[in-house]
Design a protein around this motif. Structure first.
Motif, PDB file in Angstrom:
ATOM      1  N   ASN A   1      59.522  -7.914 -67.705  1.00  0.00           N
ATOM      2  CA  ASN A   1      60.438  -8.891 -67.107  1.00  0.00           C
ATOM      3  C   ASN A   1      59.860  -9.425 -65.796  1.00  0.00           C
ATOM      4  O   ASN A   1      60.374  -9.144 -64.711  1.00  0.00           O
ATOM      5  N   ASP A   2      58.758 -10.142 -65.930  1.00  0.00           N
ATOM      6  CA  ASP A   2      58.158 -10.875 -64.806  1.00  0.00           C
ATOM      7  C   ASP A   2      57.696  -9.944 -63.682  1.00  0.00           C
ATOM      8  O   ASP A   2      57.976 -10.178 -62.499  1.00  0.00           O
ATOM      9  N   SER A   3      56.957  -8.900 -64.037  1.00  0.00           N
ATOM     10  CA  SER A   3      56.438  -7.961 -63.036  1.00  0.00           C
ATOM     11  C   SER A   3      55.388  -8.635 -62.152  1.00  0.00           C
ATOM     12  O   SER A   3      54.722  -9.599 -62.554  1.00  0.00           O
ATOM     13  N   THR A   4      55.217  -8.068 -60.951  1.00  0.00           N
ATOM     14  CA  THR A   4      54.224  -8.586 -60.001  1.00  0.00           C
ATOM     15  C   THR A   4      53.252  -7.499 -59.541  1.00  0.00           C
ATOM     16  O   THR A   4      52.439  -7.741 -58.650  1.00  0.00           O
ATOM     17  N   ASP A   5      53.334  -6.311 -60.138  1.00  0.00           N
ATOM     18  CA  ASP A   5      52.521  -5.180 -59.656  1.00  0.00           C
ATOM     19  C   ASP A   5      51.418  -4.752 -60.622  1.00  0.00           C
ATOM     20  O   ASP A   5      50.830  -3.683 -60.468  1.00  0.00           O
ATOM     21  N   GLY A   6      51.129  -5.557 -61.625  1.00  0.00           N
ATOM     22  CA  GLY A   6      50.100  -5.192 -62.585  1.00  0.00           C
ATOM     23  C   GLY A   6      50.615  -4.513 -63.831  1.00  0.00           C
ATOM     24  O   GLY A   6      49.816  -4.070 -64.668  1.00  0.00           O
ATOM     25  N   THR A   7      51.914  -4.434 -63.995  1.00  0.00           N
ATOM     26  CA  THR A   7      52.490  -3.802 -65.185  1.00  0.00           C
ATOM     27  C   THR A   7      51.998  -4.488 -66.457  1.00  0.00           C
ATOM     28  O   THR A   7      51.555  -3.824 -67.409  1.00  0.00           O
ATOM     29  N   LEU A   8      52.094  -5.807 -66.499  1.00  0.00           N
ATOM     30  CA  LEU A   8      51.705  -6.540 -67.699  1.00  0.00           C
ATOM     31  C   LEU A   8      50.224  -6.321 -68.009  1.00  0.00           C
ATOM     32  O   LEU A   8      49.849  -6.071 -69.170  1.00  0.00           O
ATOM     33  N   ALA A   9      49.377  -6.391 -67.001  1.00  0.00           N
ATOM     34  CA  ALA A   9      47.941  -6.209 -67.226  1.00  0.00           C
ATOM     35  C   ALA A   9      47.649  -4.824 -67.799  1.00  0.00           C
ATOM     36  O   ALA A   9      46.812  -4.676 -68.699  1.00  0.00           O
ATOM     37  N   TYR A  10      48.331  -3.799 -67.301  1.00  0.00           N
ATOM     38  CA  TYR A  10      48.113  -2.444 -67.812  1.00  0.00           C
ATOM     39  C   TYR A  10      48.574  -2.337 -69.261  1.00  0.00           C
ATOM     40  O   TYR A  10      47.878  -1.743 -70.103  1.00  0.00           O
ATOM     41  N   LEU A  11      49.728  -2.904 -69.578  1.00  0.00           N
ATOM     42  CA  LEU A  11      50.245  -2.841 -70.940  1.00  0.00           C
ATOM     43  C   LEU A  11      49.268  -3.469 -71.933  1.00  0.00           C
ATOM     44  O   LEU A  11      49.104  -2.985 -73.059  1.00  0.00           O
ATOM     45  N   LEU A  12      48.618  -4.533 -71.520  1.00  0.00           N
ATOM     46  CA  LEU A  12      47.721  -5.241 -72.424  1.00  0.00           C
ATOM     47  C   LEU A  12      46.449  -4.462 -72.729  1.00  0.00           C
ATOM     48  O   LEU A  12      45.693  -4.842 -73.628  1.00  0.00           O
ATOM     49  N   THR A  13      46.213  -3.369 -72.016  1.00  0.00           N
ATOM     50  CA  THR A  13      45.042  -2.527 -72.302  1.00  0.00           C
ATOM     51  C   THR A  13      45.361  -1.421 -73.294  1.00  0.00           C
ATOM     52  O   THR A  13      44.464  -0.657 -73.680  1.00  0.00           O
ATOM     53  N   GLN A  14      46.603  -1.294 -73.724  1.00  0.00           N
ATOM     54  CA  GLN A  14      47.037  -0.184 -74.579  1.00  0.00           C
ATOM     55  C   GLN A  14      47.117  -0.637 -76.037  1.00  0.00           C
ATOM     56  O   GLN A  14      47.874  -1.557 -76.376  1.00  0.00           O
ATOM     57  N   SER A  15      46.378   0.027 -76.908  1.00  0.00           N
ATOM     58  CA  SER A  15      46.288  -0.411 -78.308  1.00  0.00           C
ATOM     59  C   SER A  15      47.552  -0.149 -79.115  1.00  0.00           C
ATOM     60  O   SER A  15      47.770  -0.792 -80.154  1.00  0.00           O
ATOM     61  N   ASP A  16      48.399   0.784 -78.684  1.00  0.00           N
ATOM     62  CA  ASP A  16      49.630   1.087 -79.419  1.00  0.00           C
ATOM     63  C   ASP A  16      50.860   0.456 -78.786  1.00  0.00           C
ATOM     64  O   ASP A  16      51.998   0.806 -79.111  1.00  0.00           O
ATOM     65  N   VAL A  17      50.643  -0.478 -77.866  1.00  0.00           N
ATOM     66  CA  VAL A  17      51.750  -1.154 -77.185  1.00  0.00           C
ATOM     67  C   VAL A  17      51.746  -2.631 -77.556  1.00  0.00           C
ATOM     68  O   VAL A  17      50.726  -3.322 -77.385  1.00  0.00           O
ATOM     69  N   TYR A  18      52.902  -3.090 -78.060  1.00  0.00           N
ATOM     70  CA  TYR A  18      53.086  -4.512 -78.331  1.00  0.00           C
ATOM     71  C   TYR A  18      53.925  -5.075 -77.188  1.00  0.00           C
ATOM     72  O   TYR A  18      55.004  -4.543 -76.893  1.00  0.00           O
ATOM     73  N   THR A  19      53.427  -6.131 -76.578  1.00  0.00           N
ATOM     74  CA  THR A  19      53.981  -6.568 -75.295  1.00  0.00           C
ATOM     75  C   THR A  19      54.496  -7.998 -75.357  1.00  0.00           C
ATOM     76  O   THR A  19      53.813  -8.899 -75.864  1.00  0.00           O
ATOM     77  N   TRP A  20      55.704  -8.169 -74.823  1.00  0.00           N
ATOM     78  CA  TRP A  20      56.285  -9.498 -74.650  1.00  0.00           C
ATOM     79  C   TRP A  20      56.577  -9.698 -73.166  1.00  0.00           C
ATOM     80  O   TRP A  20      56.685  -8.734 -72.411  1.00  0.00           O
ATOM     81  N   HIS A  21      56.722 -10.936 -72.785  1.00  0.00           N
ATOM     82  CA  HIS A  21      57.029 -11.279 -71.387  1.00  0.00           C
ATOM     83  C   HIS A  21      58.204 -12.240 -71.380  1.00  0.00           C
ATOM     84  O   HIS A  21      58.336 -13.096 -72.273  1.00  0.00           O
ATOM     85  N   SER A  22      59.071 -12.090 -70.382  1.00  0.00           N
ATOM     86  CA  SER A  22      60.189 -13.023 -70.229  1.00  0.00           C
ATOM     87  C   SER A  22      60.508 -13.218 -68.758  1.00  0.00           C
ATOM     88  O   SER A  22      60.490 -12.253 -67.979  1.00  0.00           O
ATOM     89  N   THR A  23      60.787 -14.458 -68.405  1.00  0.00           N
ATOM     90  CA  THR A  23      61.248 -14.769 -67.047  1.00  0.00           C
ATOM     91  C   THR A  23      62.754 -14.926 -66.995  1.00  0.00           C
ATOM     92  O   THR A  23      63.313 -15.218 -65.929  1.00  0.00           O
ATOM     93  N   THR A  24      63.409 -14.750 -68.138  1.00  0.00           N
ATOM     94  CA  THR A  24      64.870 -14.838 -68.171  1.00  0.00           C
ATOM     95  C   THR A  24      65.481 -13.754 -67.287  1.00  0.00           C
ATOM     96  O   THR A  24      64.954 -12.642 -67.174  1.00  0.00           O
ATOM     97  N   SER A  25      66.593 -14.058 -66.694  1.00  0.00           N
ATOM     98  CA  SER A  25      67.317 -13.089 -65.875  1.00  0.00           C
ATOM     99  C   SER A  25      67.652 -11.847 -66.701  1.00  0.00           C
ATOM    100  O   SER A  25      68.111 -11.946 -67.848  1.00  0.00           O
ATOM    101  N   PHE A  26      67.429 -10.679 -66.114  1.00  0.00           N
ATOM    102  CA  PHE A  26      67.784  -9.409 -66.744  1.00  0.00           C
ATOM    103  C   PHE A  26      69.262  -9.396 -67.120  1.00  0.00           C
ATOM    104  O   PHE A  26      69.639  -8.942 -68.206  1.00  0.00           O
ATOM    105  N   LYS A  27      70.094  -9.911 -66.247  1.00  0.00           N
ATOM    106  CA  LYS A  27      71.534  -9.965 -66.504  1.00  0.00           C
ATOM    107  C   LYS A  27      71.840 -10.878 -67.689  1.00  0.00           C
ATOM    108  O   LYS A  27      72.655 -10.551 -68.558  1.00  0.00           O
ATOM    109  N   GLN A  28      71.175 -12.052 -67.741  1.00  0.00           N
ATOM    110  CA  GLN A  28      71.432 -13.003 -68.817  1.00  0.00           C
ATOM    111  C   GLN A  28      70.935 -12.483 -70.164  1.00  0.00           C
ATOM    112  O   GLN A  28      71.373 -12.955 -71.206  1.00  0.00           O
ATOM    113  N   ALA A  29      70.023 -11.521 -70.143  1.00  0.00           N
ATOM    114  CA  ALA A  29      69.565 -10.884 -71.381  1.00  0.00           C
ATOM    115  C   ALA A  29      70.372  -9.635 -71.692  1.00  0.00           C
ATOM    116  O   ALA A  29      69.915  -8.746 -72.426  1.00  0.00           O
TER     117      ALA A  29
END
Length: 769
Positions: free
Chosen positions: A169-197
């Motif tokens: 959910n729109d991380s700024t600390d490298g979370t997304l980059a780390y997830l993309l290095t993991q072969s057993d992790v399927y990753t999505w990204h969203s900028t939608t409000s956590f509350k609205q989801a």
């Protein structure tokens, strides 16, 4: 859609004034529907929702009508309008179902891609999604969790998770980059409000609908580790197989906050480290309030409180602890905000329970709290985070650890022994020594202290409403020349009554009356233990802020103590306000009237066979009891694990220390209402649950020649009380309260009492049918 939303926003304030005409419009909408004029019916339903947007039943009828017509665009429009008005799952969680309906409408209208687009959910990784039918899936939403991710993934891989579906959910600390290095992790990204989801539930829904149908799915946060019976030896696959064999498709858990013995700001964590190596402590009183058959689907027991109530105070209901993290996903499932509940038949939800060890309190906590207060994405405009921020601002070195409350984590067997997790290892756990039944030590006083004969210690909390009467009844017992310690003790959560206490003390105008404020939240049992610790007299009398005494109380008991100085305790007859229409001996009386306690002996003197009586049933009030301080030094303080039955459990430990003196005059009077836990939760069965806990604790130290028989009699007494309460609530039409108390009666394990069992099962049948 814009016009509907605008109408909801501008006109809803006039809802109360227009209510009568709304009922008429509702009738007209139904008439037009029956006549087949769908357009006119829809028009009237929309008029109602324009003025009264909270009319859930109208929304349901409109949505059903539109779906029957196949007008999925209109269904989606109505859902969007509802969610714009109720984004935080108000209306008893109905927004969970509206999110589901909205996704269904989008899929029917334009396909699953339209739903992904509506929630701005975009795939990031290039891994091939290849799932075996028996793969266990983990689904999680993360924002700025790069620090926790390595150990989180490592732990759940070891527990048997095959694939991870993670939304960043729109991380700024490298979370997304780390997830993309993991072969057993399927990753999505969203900028939608956590509350609205829907706090992530709408995202989970889209991913699981696409990939998870028929799979066992674990839904957790990055700071949560699921512990279950014997998880050190068994993978999640073993647990799921066991659940499936029982015909269960959902597994619930209680959230257990973990913390260190250092200030939060000094609790430093390094990525990859075992969370438990840094935060190995939890509160033995893991919840403060429970309500059965609760939640939006009325199929769960809701639990609130825990360490956050102890440390941060506030209403227990601000800290909801129950979740359903593990379940078989079905296409028609309604996933809920925070996954606190699941829409599933009761007989498919396992009676077993795990624990979600919750690791929120690292040194990064303060910064995280500041961000969440600003974002206002969590429940009630991030109300809990505002409380956290206030406490951290007031005490930068805030620590959650407290030797009175904290337990060091050992393993799943320990959690089973404490009743936190429930399942296949619980019986084995209870065969182990109950070393977690903690009796706070009471240190002896220095021999150089000048000690009065009496210490009168008055424990005051926010429920105390008649402290003036209490003080007057105590002060009137002693002449101005007599040496006596009279002290009022209260804790941090009762600070708002400090000024009232000061006024009352000033009115009494007795220099012997002192006031002590604890700097930390203690709860009722902890407050009583603090009173004992601070008592300097040879004999200690504990009172609540609503108790009072008749003239001659101390004189009568002192006379008995003088006649039999070997006594370790003494008490008089007392009266109390009735709660359930039955007194202690089971005789009928009007609920609410004052009732005399049973007469233990017609004449003053030592009680014979007092232990067998007090071990079976609570027969003495603190307001009527005085105890030699040296006895408290031998037996310790009040046991938190006994909850609201802690005074009964304490009475049994005192009785084991020797004879007790009895005064048949009625000289003490208990509070006008039961203690807060009883008062708020009697309908939940919690007092009976606490009584059963006290019985189990006492069974560990009662004499071996009497213990088994007394324990069984005590359980039968609880079962009998459960029957009385269930009958009372059944007569009132409160089936939920009747079931809650009946459930505790069934848990009393009265297998050797066929008559009690027959009554319990008969009542249960009446309620169910």
């Amino acid at each position: 859609m814009f016009q509907l939303r605008l109408g909801i926003t501008m006109i809803s304030q006039n809802a109360n004034q227009s209510q009568p005409s709304m009922e008429a419009l509702w009738r007209l909408a139904r008439v037009w529907y029956k006549k087949g004029n769908i357009a006119q019916a829809v028009s009237y339903y929309r008029k109602i929702l324009t003025v009264v947007p909270s009319k859930k039943e109208v929304f349901v009828e409109l949505a059903d009508l539109l779906m029957a017509q196949g007008d999925w665009a209109a269904v989606a429009d109505a859902c969007q309008a509802w969610l714009a008005e109720f984004p935080e799952n108000s209306m008893h969680g109905y927004s969970n179902e509206v999110h589901k309906l909205y996704i269904n409408a989008l899929v029917q209208q334009s396909g699953i891609a339209a739903a992904f687009a509506a929630y701005q959910l975009i795939r990031q990784d290039r891994n091939t999604i290849d799932l075996a039918p028996d793969d266990l899936l983990c689904c999680a939403v993360m924002r700025n969790e790069a620090m926790r991710l390595p150990y989180f993934l490592d732990y759940y891989r070891r527990q048997g998770i095959a694939k991870f579906f993670i939304i960043d959910n729109d991380s700024t600390d490298g979370t997304l980059a780390y997830l993309l290095t993991q072969s057993d992790v399927y990753t999505w990204h969203s900028t939608t409000s956590f509350k609205q989801a829907n706090c992530g539930a709408a995202w989970w829904e889209l991913l699981l609908r696409s990939y998870g149908v028929g799979h066992w799915v674990l839904v957790v946060d990055a700071d949560e580790l699921l512990y279950y019976p014997l998880c050190e030896e068994r993978t999640l696959a073993h647990l799921c197989a066991e659940l499936a064999a029982e015909g269960k498709s959902a597994y619930k858990a209680i959230m257990l906050d973990m913390y260190s013995d250092q200030p939060i700001e000094a609790t430093h964590y390094r990525p990859g480290t075992d969370f438990l190596a840094v935060c190995p402590y939890f509160d033995r009183q893991y919840y403060h309030l429970k309500r059965p058959f609760d939640g939006p689907f009325e199929n769960m027991t809701n639990y609130w409180g825990g360490v956050r109530t102890r440390v941060f105070g506030g209403n227990h209901s601000g800290y909801l602890l129950n979740k359903v993290p593990l379940f078989i996903y079905r296409a028609d499932d309604v996933l809920t905000s925070g996954q606190h509940w699941i829409k599933r038949p009761l007989d498919e939800i396992s009676n077993q329970r795990g624990a979600l060890l919750h690791f929120k309190y690292f040194s990064s906590f303060a910064g995280y709290v500041k961000q969440e207060v600003m974002r206002k994405e969590h429940a009630r405009q991030a109300a809990a985070y505002q409380i956290y921020a206030s406490q951290l601002a007031a005490d930068e070195a805030l620590t959650l650890y407290d030797p009175l409350h904290s337990v060091r984590f050992e393993n799943s067997m320990q959690l089973a022994r404490l009743g936190i997790i429930q399942g296949s290892c619980q019986a084995a756990a209870h065969s182990l020594p109950p070393k977690d039944h903690y009796f706070p030590p009471i240190a002896p006083l220095s021999s150089t202290i000048l000690r009065p004969f009496w210490s009168v210690m008055i424990a005051v909390d926010e429920h105390s409403q008649a402290l003036g009467r209490t003080l007057q009844s105590v002060a009137a017992q002693f002449s101005q020349a007599e040496e006596v310690q009279i002290e009022i003790v209260y804790d941090r959560t009762s600070q708002h009554i400090a000024s009232e206490i000061a006024k009352l003390v000033a009115q009494i105008a007795d220099a012997r009356v002192q006031v002590h404020e604890s700097s930390r939240y203690l709860g009722h049992s902890g407050l009583l233990t603090l009173c004992i610790e601070r008592a300097q007299g040879q004999w200690v009398h504990l009172l609540a802020g609503d108790d009072w005494l008749s003239p001659g109380f101390y004189k009568a008991l002192a006379a008995g103590i003088e006649r039999a100085p070997e006594m370790g305790g003494a008490f008089c007859r007392f009266d109390y306000k009735n709660v359930d229409g039955k007194n202690v001996d089971g005789e009928n009386s009007r609920a609410g009237q004052r009732v005399l306690a049973p007469l233990e002996c017609a004449t003053a003197g030592p009680l014979v066979d007092w232990l067998p009586r007090i071990a079976v049933q609570d027969r003495v009030a603190l307001s009527a009891l005085v105890v030699k301080r040296t006895v408290y030094e031998q037996v310790g303080g009040f046991c938190l694990a006994a909850g609201s039955a802690a005074t009964w459990e304490m009475g049994q430990r005192i009785a084991q220390q020797g004879c007790v003196w009895y005064e048949p005059q009625t000289l003490a009077h208990t509070a006008d209402k039961p203690h807060a836990i009883n008062y708020q939760c009697y309908s939940s069965g919690l007092p009976l649950a606490h009584a059963l806990a006290a019985i189990e604790i006492a069974s560990c130290y009662l004499p071996t020649d009497l213990g088994a028989g007394l324990t069984q009699q005590a359980r039968e007494a609880v079962a009998a009380q459960a029957i009385k309460l269930a009958q009372m609530y059944l007569a009132q039409g409160d089936y939920r309260a009747a079931l809650a108390n009946l459930g505790e009666g069934l848990r009393a394990d009265t297998i050797d009492s066929p008559e009690v069992n027959r009554k319990l099962l008969t009542l249960f049948s009446q309620i169910v049918t």
